[in-house]
Write a protein that holds these residues in place. Structure first.
Motif, mmCIF file in Angstrom:
data_model
loop_
_atom_site.group_PDB
_atom_site.id
_atom_site.type_symbol
_atom_site.label_atom_id
_atom_site.label_comp_id
_atom_site.label_asym_id
_atom_site.label_seq_id
_atom_site.Cartn_x
_atom_site.Cartn_y
_atom_site.Cartn_z
ATOM 1 N N LEU A 58 0.823 -1.212 0.000
ATOM 2 C CA LEU A 58 0.000 0.000 0.000
ATOM 3 C C LEU A 58 0.854 1.258 0.000
ATOM 4 O O LEU A 58 0.521 2.246 -0.684
ATOM 5 C CB LEU A 58 -0.923 -0.019 1.224
ATOM 6 N N ASP A 59 1.936 1.255 0.732
ATOM 7 C CA ASP A 59 2.825 2.414 0.761
ATOM 8 C C ASP A 59 3.460 2.664 -0.602
ATOM 9 O O ASP A 59 3.622 3.814 -1.023
ATOM 10 C CB ASP A 59 3.901 2.193 1.823
ATOM 11 N N HIS A 60 3.785 1.583 -1.298
ATOM 12 C CA HIS A 60 4.354 1.720 -2.642
ATOM 13 C C HIS A 60 3.329 2.308 -3.603
ATOM 14 O O HIS A 60 3.676 3.169 -4.437
ATOM 15 C CB HIS A 60 4.826 0.349 -3.135
ATOM 16 N N ILE A 61 2.072 1.869 -3.516
ATOM 17 C CA ILE A 61 1.028 2.423 -4.385
ATOM 18 C C ILE A 61 0.847 3.910 -4.121
ATOM 19 O O ILE A 61 0.706 4.719 -5.046
ATOM 20 C CB ILE A 61 -0.298 1.662 -4.159
ATOM 21 N N ARG A 62 0.875 4.288 -2.860
ATOM 22 C CA ARG A 62 0.627 5.689 -2.503
ATOM 23 C C ARG A 62 1.773 6.604 -2.933
ATOM 24 O O ARG A 62 1.522 7.713 -3.407
ATOM 25 C CB ARG A 62 0.416 5.788 -0.995
ATOM 26 N N LYS A 63 3.016 6.155 -2.798
ATOM 27 C CA LYS A 63 4.162 7.036 -3.036
ATOM 28 C C LYS A 63 4.722 6.958 -4.452
ATOM 29 O O LYS A 63 5.238 7.948 -4.962
ATOM 30 C CB LYS A 63 5.270 6.690 -2.039
ATOM 31 N N VAL A 64 4.626 5.795 -5.077
ATOM 32 C CA VAL A 64 5.308 5.587 -6.364
ATOM 33 C C VAL A 64 4.344 5.655 -7.530
ATOM 34 O O VAL A 64 4.599 6.351 -8.527
ATOM 35 C CB VAL A 64 6.059 4.233 -6.359
ATOM 36 N N GLU A 65 3.249 4.957 -7.451
ATOM 37 C CA GLU A 65 2.338 4.881 -8.586
ATOM 38 C C GLU A 65 1.564 6.186 -8.756
ATOM 39 O O GLU A 65 1.391 6.944 -7.808
ATOM 40 C CB GLU A 65 1.371 3.699 -8.410
ATOM 41 N N LYS A 66 1.092 6.391 -9.979
ATOM 42 C CA LYS A 66 0.374 7.626 -10.308
ATOM 43 C C LYS A 66 -1.090 7.390 -10.672
ATOM 44 O O LYS A 66 -1.844 8.356 -10.820
ATOM 45 C CB LYS A 66 1.063 8.337 -11.488
ATOM 46 N N PHE A 67 -1.469 6.112 -10.818
ATOM 47 C CA PHE A 67 -2.843 5.851 -11.237
ATOM 48 C C PHE A 67 -3.818 6.093 -10.089
ATOM 49 O O PHE A 67 -3.434 6.126 -8.912
ATOM 50 C CB PHE A 67 -3.001 4.416 -11.772
ATOM 51 N N GLU A 68 -5.089 6.264 -10.448
ATOM 52 C CA GLU A 68 -6.158 6.382 -9.462
ATOM 53 C C GLU A 68 -6.523 4.986 -8.976
ATOM 54 O O GLU A 68 -7.012 4.161 -9.740
ATOM 55 C CB GLU A 68 -7.375 7.081 -10.068
#
Length: 502
Positions: free
Chosen positions: A113-123
């Motif tokens: 979840l932390d990786h999705i929040r900080k790295v990814e740009k998609f909604e």
């Protein structure tokens, strides 16, 4: 000196223009006018979809055999890097579902979840959070994680809706959280522009019914109607059925609640009226159940069926209102209702409680004449009453014989009732033979049955039978009681005394 030249055929200009291919024209257009090459076919949408599919297949294959030391985030990144594309939300959803299926890898979820929040740009899709919230709800010690995840969804570029709200409300209610926390969530959701829907009301009403707060459930039902939602008949039925099952609602006036529902436009079903009657019966209010039956007939809500009468009949007998029970039984016959096996069992039980065993036996005969086949419970009730009554051993033997002839599946309890009755009436030989039959059937008599038969046999001086009974007890791992040892010692003492006198 003249120079010879190769003759060059004349080609019309218009022929050259039309004979040049469209491909050349397009190339010239991009090269000369735009200074660009044509779009590469390897960058089209179908190619991107194909590479994502290949990367997903690689991810699935790599995650088949995971161990506690496996890091699915690294596997995900490597799988998509091999095809030079970015991970998709579905790929993250897949590894999150995989992690939740193994308790040893749950500690990797915060990292994902932390990786999705900080790295990814998609909604981030909402269904990912809905799934995790429900997963946390399966563990009472993780309810706080579901709470935190819901209120941090905006940091993942995801706007919460009523779907995720319902998931959180369901988790809080399932784990019996304080209702003040649920109220706090609802207040905060209004600030987040999330408005409750009919599905949210259903979850809350179910939770209130489960904890026995039926009055609050009715208040919420009124609020639901006032908020513009349609009255759901299933919710009304749920409230009534839940109240009939829980003893915590015994102080609630359920008939008044049904009347309030009717004012809101609800038309009760037959099962709802049965639940109202069942509520009073379960709380030991047979007279109130009879009053509800009379209100049903007078108000014309619905014509009571045999199920309603069976419930009222049972409630009156449990409360000891036998005269009223007789009137109800006569009334259903006058109305032309056909008594079923439940009706007869309930009424025969009332007769046996009044020690009217002869009438119960006559009712047993009437059942067979009217085509209603008695069942095990019917015979069991009558047999117990006969064995309790004085001087009814012969009738008890007849009923027991009928049960065997009809092929009913007897049990150790039935055998024990008859044997103990024979012991009380001094029928030692019949009791002894029936106990042997019981053991041959594979049943194990209780210690009290052995003790009673050993005591009676010792009084009759049947020491050989006593020794055989003790050997049976040893083989069946049944410990003789104090009564058996006292009777045996007394019998041996009397026998030795008689021998010495001779």
């Amino acid at each position: 000196m003249s120079v010879c030249r190769r003759s060059i055929p004349f080609i019309p200009l218009h022929f050259k223009l039309y004979s040049s291919s469209s491909r050349t024209s397009v190339d010239n257009y991009y090269l000369r006018q735009r200074r660009k090459w044509p779009l590469s076919p390897y960058k089209t949408k179908w190619q991107q979809s194909f590479t994502h599919q290949l990367a997903m297949q690689k991810l699935v294959q790599s995650s088949n055999n995971i161990s506690p030391k496996s890091h699915l985030l690294s596997i995900l990144i490597d799988s998509f890097s091999a095809y030079q594309c970015n991970p998709t939300p579905n790929a993250y959803f897949f590894i999150l579902k995989t992690l939740t299926q193994h308790s040893s890898t749950l500690d990797q979820i915060p990292q994902i979840l932390d990786h999705i929040r900080k790295v990814e740009k998609f909604e981030t899709p909402e269904y990912i959070f809905t799934y995790l919230i429900k997963f946390y709800g399966d563990y009472s010690n993780m309810t706080h994680l579901a709470f935190e995840l819901f209120f941090t969804m905006q940091g993942f570029r995801c706007n919460a809706t009523v779907k995720s709200l319902n998931a959180l409300i369901w988790v809080l209610c399932k784990n019996n959280c304080d209702l003040r926390i649920v109220l706090l969530v609802l207040v905060k959701c209004q600030l987040m522009n999330i408005w409750v829907e009919e599905s949210t009301f259903k979850i809350l009403i179910k939770a209130l019914c489960r904890i026995g707060k039926a009055n609050n459930a009715v208040d919420l039902l009124n609020l639901m109607v006032d908020s513009g939602f349609n009255l759901d008949g299933n919710i009304c039925s749920l409230i009534l059925s839940t109240m009939s099952e829980r003893k915590e609602c015994q102080r609630v006036e359920i008939w008044g609640i049904l009347e309030e529902m009717r004012k809101l436009g609800y038309v009760p079903k037959r099962v709802d009226l049965c639940n109202v009657i069942r509520f009073y019966v379960k709380n030991g209010k047979g007279v109130d159940a009879l009053e509800v039956l009379n209100k049903m007939k007078m108000s014309g809500i619905m014509v009571p069926d045999i199920v309603c009468y069976n419930l009222v009949l049972n409630g009156l007998i449990l409360e000891g209102e036998y005269s009223s029970a007789d009137e109800v039984f006569d009334e259903l016959l006058v109305l032309g209702l056909s008594p079923d096996i439940v009706t007869y069992n309930v009424y025969i039980n009332g007769l046996c409680k009044q020690n009217k065993v002869d009438e119960a036996l006559r009712m047993l005969g009437c059942m067979e004449d009217l085509g209603c086949k008695p069942e095990m419970n019917t015979y069991h009730t009558i047999l117990e009453a006969l064995c309790r009554s004085t001087g009814m051993l012969f009738s008890a033997k007849e009923v027991f014989g009928q049960m065997k002839l009809k092929g009913l599946r007897l049990n150790s309890h039935i055998y024990g009732i008859v044997i103990n009755c024979m012991i009380r009436n001094g029928e030692v030989d019949e009791a002894y033979n029936l106990l042997h039959e019981m053991v041959a059937m594979g049943f194990v008599p209780q210690s009290i049955t052995f003790d009673g038969l050993i005591h009676l046999s010792c009084q009759r001086g049947l020491l050989s039978e006593v020794m055989e009974l003790l050997s049976i007890m040893v083989s069946k791992n049944v410990v003789p009681g104090v009564r058996s040892w006292e009777a045996l010692v007394q019998a041996l003492f009397n026998s030795a005394k008689e021998d010495s006198s001779k």
